[in-house]
Each structure stands twice: as C-alpha cells, then as structure tokens.
Design an enzyme around this catalytic site. Structure first.
Site, PDB file in Angstrom:
ATOM      1  N   ASP A 236     -21.113  37.629  34.051  1.00 21.29           N
ATOM      2  CA  ASP A 236     -21.590  37.638  35.427  1.00 21.29           C
ATOM      3  C   ASP A 236     -22.305  36.344  35.802  1.00 21.29           C
ATOM      4  OD1 ASP A 236     -20.580  40.201  35.716  1.00 21.29           O
ATOM      5  OD2 ASP A 236     -22.436  41.142  35.043  1.00 21.29           O
TER       6      ASP A 236
ATOM      7  N   HIS B 183     -20.329  46.576  40.362  1.00 17.75           N
ATOM      8  CA  HIS B 183     -19.412  45.477  40.715  1.00 17.75           C
ATOM      9  C   HIS B 183     -18.292  45.984  41.609  1.00 17.75           C
ATOM     10  CE1 HIS B 183     -21.235  42.589  38.086  1.00 17.75           C
ATOM     11  NE2 HIS B 183     -20.898  43.205  36.970  1.00 17.75           N
TER      12      HIS B 183
ATOM     13  N   HIS C 195     -22.986  49.933  35.489  1.00 17.53           N
ATOM     14  CA  HIS C 195     -23.011  48.476  35.680  1.00 17.53           C
ATOM     15  C   HIS C 195     -21.698  47.997  36.300  1.00 17.53           C
ATOM     16  CE1 HIS C 195     -23.935  44.252  34.191  1.00 17.53           C
ATOM     17  NE2 HIS C 195     -22.626  44.187  34.416  1.00 17.53           N
ATOM     18  N   GLU C 196     -20.565  48.413  35.711  1.00 16.20           N
ATOM     19  CA  GLU C 196     -19.266  47.988  36.222  1.00 16.20           C
ATOM     20  C   GLU C 196     -18.946  48.639  37.565  1.00 16.20           C
ATOM     21  OE1 GLU C 196     -17.516  45.604  34.990  1.00 16.20           O
ATOM     22  OE2 GLU C 196     -18.902  45.350  33.321  1.00 16.20           O
TER      23      GLU C 196
END
Length: 325
Positions: free
Chosen positions: A113, A19, A15-16
């Site tokens: 987010d 980003h 997930h990170e």
C-alpha cells in the site's frame, strides 16, 4: 490459538475489503480478494481513474488495520479487571498484529500500500508508466533488503515476504507497460479477421467439421452475419454420433462476449478477464462479425508492436549519431 488465527484472517479480509469498497465507490473494478499466508490481495481489473483516488484507496487499508488495532486494544483494556485471561491475551495479540499489519503496509515497497501511495503521488509529474517504474525499483530494493535481513536473521517469513514483494513489483511494472502499449493499439490490429462463422442452423456435424477444417477449438455461431454464440469442440464431442446430424448448432452454443472493432487492446484483454472467457467476437458498429480475438492474438500483436517501436528507436538513435556536429 485457533481464535487468534481466525481473527487475523478476518482482520486481513476487512483490510482488503476497505480497499475494495473505496475502489468501487471511486469508479474502480475489483475482480476478487485473495487471502494468503503473507496477507491479502485485491485484484483490480480497473483502478480508480484519478491518482488521488488511487492513493486514498491504498491508504484506507492500513488505516482500517490501525483502527482495528485500536478496537482490540480497547477491548483488552476493558477486560483487564476480569478473569478472562485467554480472551484478554487474544485481543492484545490481535491488536499487536493489526498494528504491525497497518504500519508494515505503509512502507514504500511497491506493490504494498505504501508503494502504491508513492506511485500515485508521482503520477501527476512523471506519468503512470514512469511513476510505476520508479515505484517498482523502490519495491525491488526493499525486497532485496528484506531478503538479506531474512538470511542474516534466519527468518524464513522475511524471505517469503521478499519474494512476494519482488515478484509483485516486477509484475505490476510489466502490466503497466502492457497497458500503456495496448491502449494505443486498436482491436482491428490484433484480431484474427473472420467474415463468417458457423451458421446457427447448421448441424452439429457441419460445426464439428468446420472446427476440424480450421483447426480451432472454438468458432463463433452467427445469424445474419451477427455473432450469437460459440461452438466448442469439447462440447460437440460429448454428443452421440447419431444426434449430430439432427441437432442444430444453436442448441449447444455458448454465450458470446463481444468487443468493438475500434476499441483498444487493453479493453479486450480486460473484458476477457472480467467475463472469464478465452476469446471475444469482434464486431463492427452495426454488430456484424469482423473477427475474433484471444489472449494469444493480444500477445502476438503486442510483441510485433513493441518490436516495431524498438526498431524505430534504434533507427532514430542511429540517425542522430550520423548527423554532423
């Protein structure tokens, strides 16, 4: 249980990482990724320049989690006719956790987010500073709601999330205010002026006495007026007394990072964070040493600048009250 825990942390990392990769592709700079009990944080030293790119950068994380949820859900379905119940349950649980992670992060609670998407959508109309302020108020409001919910339901996890969101929203708002201010202040107004440092050919004794005389822990090492390194009291203290008179400062100097005299304070602060150095040498256009700047210089200059701005605003308000109708 161990497999699910490792899978969850791997999912948060992916997930990170989504980003991070998008930010790098759009001109941002990422310093680190930190995994914590309540999720992960990608520490950006510079966000993508366009608000649209910042919104998409925030969106790709939750979308990645939802995509992972779909993938684990598909594996769960494929294993339904097998006897691998433990594996099937683990995949189902990871699918549920990733779906929750993706949807939860879409809540408009800054600095999550969803809150970053809200800020990016408001930036075009309100500007970065006011958009951050609005998003920060929304984030702190959500934090209070989570806190009340956690107390009423006796859920300590919600209390941890509430504290995380509240402190994060306040910190992001403070950083946005600091960035907006420092971008208007040149390094020349913040630095400690210095026309010379320790000459590279000076002995370690001379370098140590210069540090003591000026009551500094670090001083720039110069050659022909240009900074080439730093001497540090801690490093010099490790050299035996009999060697300090025969060894030159250049032998023990540390690498130097510089910033231009006309660059702004935010650039200097960001460079110190990126290079992980306590201070920078300030140089003129031809590379000559003009001074030094550290975090204390930036904080002191920021306080003085903000106090001048507040004084001018008070004087302006007083002038408006005194004007005849």
């Amino acid at each position: 249980g161990l497999g699910v825990a490792v899978g969850l942390f791997a999912s948060v990392f992916v997930h990170e990482l989504a980003h991070t990769l998008y930010a790098l592709a759009r001109g941002g700079r990422v310093r680190s990724i930190t995994l914590m009990m309540v999720g992960g944080v990608s520490e950006l030293t510079e966000a993508p320049p366009r608000p649209r790119d910042e919104a998409l950068m925030a969106l790709v994380g939750p979308l990645t989690s939802i995509f992972l949820a779909a993938g684990f859900g598909a594996v769960t379905w494929l294993l339904k006719d097998t006897f691998s119940f433990n594996l099937q349950f683990a995949c189902f649980y990871l699918a549920s956790l990733n779906l929750f992670l993706g949807l939860f992060n879409l809540l408009p609670a800054f600095p999550m987010d969803g809150g970053r998407i809200v800020r990016a959508s408001l930036t075009g109309r309100l500007g970065v500073l006011r958009a951050t302020k609005v998003a920060s108020v929304m984030g702190r409001s959500f934090a209070v709601l989570f806190g009340v919910w956690g107390v009423l339901s006796l859920n300590p996890f919600l209390l941890v999330i509430a504290v995380f969101i509240y402190l994060g929203a306040e910190g992001e708002a403070r950083q946005a205010r600091m960035k907006a201010t420092l971008e208007r202040v040149p390094v020349s107004a913040l630095m400690t002026p210095r026309v010379g440092g320790v000459d590279a050919t000076s002995s370690l004794w001379d370098a140590m006495w210069a540090l003591r005389r000026e009551r500094r822990l670090m001083l720039p090492v110069t050659e022909d007026g240009r900074p080439v390194g730093w001497v540090e009291m801690q490093t010099l203290s490790t050299v035996p007394d009999e060697e300090r008179a025969t060894r030159a400062a250049r032998e023990l100097m540390l690498p130097v990072e510089t910033v231009g005299l006309e660059e702004d304070g935010w650039t200097a602060l960001r460079r110190m964070a990126e290079k992980e150095v306590p201070q920078l040498a300030v140089v003129t256009a031809d590379g000559t040493l003009a001074g030094t700047i550290d975090v204390a210089d930036v904080q002191r200059g920021l306080m003085l600048y903000e106090s001048r701005v507040e004084r001018r605003e008070r004087q302006a308000r007083g002038f408006q009250r005194e004007r005849p109708a």
